[in-house]
Design an enzyme around this catalytic site. Structure first.
Site, PDB file in Angstrom:
ATOM      1  N   PRO A  53       0.794  -1.223   0.000  1.00  0.00           N
ATOM      2  CA  PRO A  53       0.000   0.000   0.000  1.00  0.00           C
ATOM      3  C   PRO A  53       0.833   1.282   0.000  1.00  0.00           C
ATOM      4  CG  PRO A  53      -0.002  -0.994   2.170  1.00  0.00           C
ATOM      5  CD  PRO A  53       0.638  -1.987   1.241  1.00  0.00           C
ATOM      6  N   ASN A  54       0.349   2.227  -0.778  1.00  0.00           N
ATOM      7  CA  ASN A  54       0.907   3.586  -0.870  1.00  0.00           C
ATOM      8  C   ASN A  54       2.217   3.665  -1.644  1.00  0.00           C
ATOM      9  OD1 ASN A  54      -1.208   4.765   0.792  1.00  0.00           O
ATOM     10  ND2 ASN A  54      -0.248   3.682   2.489  1.00  0.00           N
TER      11      ASN A  54
ATOM     12  N   ARG B  50       5.199  11.075  -2.654  1.00  0.00           N
ATOM     13  CA  ARG B  50       4.881  10.756  -1.257  1.00  0.00           C
ATOM     14  C   ARG B  50       6.099  11.015  -0.356  1.00  0.00           C
ATOM     15  NH1 ARG B  50       4.726   4.553   1.052  1.00  0.00           N
ATOM     16  NH2 ARG B  50       4.082   5.139   3.156  1.00  0.00           N
TER      17      ARG B  50
ATOM     18  N   TYR C 230      11.265   9.004   1.227  1.00  0.00           N
ATOM     19  CA  TYR C 230      11.289   7.955   0.202  1.00  0.00           C
ATOM     20  C   TYR C 230      11.981   8.359  -1.102  1.00  0.00           C
ATOM     21  CZ  TYR C 230       7.886   5.847   3.357  1.00  0.00           C
ATOM     22  OH  TYR C 230       7.275   5.310   4.471  1.00  0.00           O
TER      23      TYR C 230
ATOM     24  N   ASN D 139       7.952  -5.667  -0.459  1.00  0.00           N
ATOM     25  CA  ASN D 139       7.840  -4.502   0.402  1.00  0.00           C
ATOM     26  C   ASN D 139       6.358  -4.331   0.727  1.00  0.00           C
ATOM     27  OD1 ASN D 139       7.729  -2.074   1.717  1.00  0.00           O
ATOM     28  ND2 ASN D 139       8.967  -0.940   0.222  1.00  0.00           N
TER      29      ASN D 139
ATOM     30  N   ALA E  61       3.077  -0.617   5.170  1.00  0.00           N
ATOM     31  CA  ALA E  61       2.607  -0.646   6.565  1.00  0.00           C
ATOM     32  C   ALA E  61       2.136  -2.033   7.009  1.00  0.00           C
ATOM     33  CB  ALA E  61       1.493   0.377   6.735  1.00  0.00           C
TER      34      ALA E  61
ATOM     35  N   HIS F 145       4.067  -4.167   9.566  1.00  0.00           N
ATOM     36  CA  HIS F 145       4.085  -3.947  11.005  1.00  0.00           C
ATOM     37  C   HIS F 145       2.885  -4.538  11.736  1.00  0.00           C
ATOM     38  CE1 HIS F 145       7.262  -1.365   9.652  1.00  0.00           C
ATOM     39  NE2 HIS F 145       6.424  -0.535   9.039  1.00  0.00           N
TER      40      HIS F 145
ATOM     41  N   ASP G 246       1.524 -14.885   7.475  1.00  0.00           N
ATOM     42  CA  ASP G 246       1.145 -16.293   7.285  1.00  0.00           C
ATOM     43  C   ASP G 246       1.235 -16.698   5.812  1.00  0.00           C
ATOM     44  OD1 ASP G 246       0.737 -16.565   9.985  1.00  0.00           O
ATOM     45  OD2 ASP G 246      -1.458 -16.646   9.889  1.00  0.00           O
TER      46      ASP G 246
ATOM     47  N   GLU H 114      12.804  -9.148   2.265  1.00  0.00           N
ATOM     48  CA  GLU H 114      11.990  -8.009   2.696  1.00  0.00           C
ATOM     49  C   GLU H 114      12.787  -6.729   2.429  1.00  0.00           C
ATOM     50  OE1 GLU H 114      11.304  -8.190   6.915  1.00  0.00           O
ATOM     51  OE2 GLU H 114      10.406  -6.190   6.992  1.00  0.00           O
TER      52      GLU H 114
ATOM     53  N   HIS I 121      12.747  -2.423   2.569  1.00  0.00           N
ATOM     54  CA  HIS I 121      12.148  -1.139   2.918  1.00  0.00           C
ATOM     55  C   HIS I 121      13.062  -0.030   2.415  1.00  0.00           C
ATOM     56  CE1 HIS I 121       9.120  -3.090   5.271  1.00  0.00           C
ATOM     57  NE2 HIS I 121      10.071  -3.828   5.826  1.00  0.00           N
TER      58      HIS I 121
ATOM     59  N   SER J  45      13.043   3.126   3.366  1.00  0.00           N
ATOM     60  CA  SER J  45      13.517   3.898   4.523  1.00  0.00           C
ATOM     61  C   SER J  45      14.081   2.945   5.579  1.00  0.00           C
ATOM     62  CB  SER J  45      12.357   4.706   5.117  1.00  0.00           C
ATOM     63  OG  SER J  45      11.347   3.829   5.616  1.00  0.00           O
TER      64      SER J  45
ATOM     65  N   ARG K 213      12.869   5.208  12.602  1.00  0.00           N
ATOM     66  CA  ARG K 213      11.632   5.994  12.507  1.00  0.00           C
ATOM     67  C   ARG K 213      10.737   5.736  13.737  1.00  0.00           C
ATOM     68  NH1 ARG K 213       9.124   5.227   6.744  1.00  0.00           N
ATOM     69  NH2 ARG K 213       7.902   7.028   7.471  1.00  0.00           N
TER      70      ARG K 213
ATOM     71  N   ARG L 123       7.102   1.275  13.718  1.00  0.00           N
ATOM     72  CA  ARG L 123       7.736   0.672  12.526  1.00  0.00           C
ATOM     73  C   ARG L 123       8.893  -0.252  12.901  1.00  0.00           C
ATOM     74  NH1 ARG L 123       5.469   3.862   8.306  1.00  0.00           N
ATOM     75  NH2 ARG L 123       5.070   5.958   9.058  1.00  0.00           N
TER      76      ARG L 123
HETATM   77  C1  DQA Z   1       8.159   1.237   3.934  1.00  0.00           C
HETATM   78  C2  DQA Z   1       8.223   1.507   5.437  1.00  0.00           C
HETATM   79  C3  DQA Z   1       6.866   1.315   6.071  1.00  0.00           C
HETATM   80  O1  DQA Z   1       6.929   1.576   7.470  1.00  0.00           O
HETATM   81  C4  DQA Z   1       5.845   2.256   5.467  1.00  0.00           C
HETATM   82  O2  DQA Z   1       4.562   2.016   6.011  1.00  0.00           O
HETATM   83  C5  DQA Z   1       5.826   2.178   3.979  1.00  0.00           C
HETATM   84  C6  DQA Z   1       7.088   2.081   3.258  1.00  0.00           C
HETATM   85  C7  DQA Z   1       9.512   1.550   3.229  1.00  0.00           C
HETATM   86  O3  DQA Z   1       9.678   1.085   2.105  1.00  0.00           O
HETATM   87  O4  DQA Z   1      10.354   2.241   3.800  1.00  0.00           O
HETATM   88  O5  DQA Z   1       4.781   2.284   3.347  1.00  0.00           O
HETATM   89  O6  DQA Z   1       7.882  -0.133   3.724  1.00  0.00           O
END
Ligand code: DQA
Length: 141
Positions: free
Chosen positions: A10-11, A18, A23, A74, A77, A80, A87, A98, A100, A102, A107, A111
């Site tokens: 998401p996002n 953003r 980012y 990735n 959110a 977390h 699962d 995995e 990320h 950031s 942070r 997170r």
């Molecule tokens: C993220 C870090 C997450 O905490 C955040 O919710 C994101 C992006 C990152 O790529 O740094 O949406 O996964």
């Protein structure tokens, strides 16, 4: 030939505009192009996908278990708090990295917990877009 799937949650479709201080300014399309170039160089197939729908994301994780040789993930959110995503990853038996953009540990405290880290092969956090490229290099080996 190896096939690597990249799943963004998401996002992450909002990258480029953003929270650019966190980012960076690259869009998800630009990141996908970099990954495609790198995949060509490494001689692997790549498939990149983003969704804001958790059910869709989980279905893709399941599918990657039979269609991919490695997964870069990735979950944004969901990392977390989503036991369902954790699962789903536990259901599949391929290497999973995995990523990320950031450094989640530098942070907010919410997170600092990753529910998926224990079911992934490894984690890259805080290296920006390079995290995806390094994960690809690892999975292409
Ligand atoms: C993220 C870090 C997450 O905490 C955040 O919710 C994101 C992006 C990152 O790529 O740094 O949406 O996964």
């Amino acid at each position: 030939m190896k096939t690597i799937w990249v799943l963004n949650g998401p996002n992450l479709n909002m990258l480029g505009s953003r929270e650019v201080d966190v980012y960076g300014t690259l869009t998800l399309n630009a990141i996908t192009l970099l990954l495609q170039e790198k995949a060509k160089e490494l001689g692997v197939n790549i498939d990149c996908y983003q969704t804001n729908d958790e059910g869709d994301f989980i279905t893709r994780v399941h599918e990657s278990g039979s269609k991919a040789t490695g997964l870069i993930i990735n979950p944004g959110a969901w990392t977390h708090y989503s036991i369902a995503v954790r699962d789903a990853l536990a259901c599949i038996d391929i290497p999973k990295i995995e990523v990320h953009i950031s450094n989640v540990y530098a942070r907010e405290s919410f997170r600092h917990t990753s529910l998926i880290a224990p079911v992934c092969t490894g984690q890259i956090s805080g290296l920006g877009v390079d995290g995806y490229l390094l994960a690809l290099e690892y999975l292409a080996k």
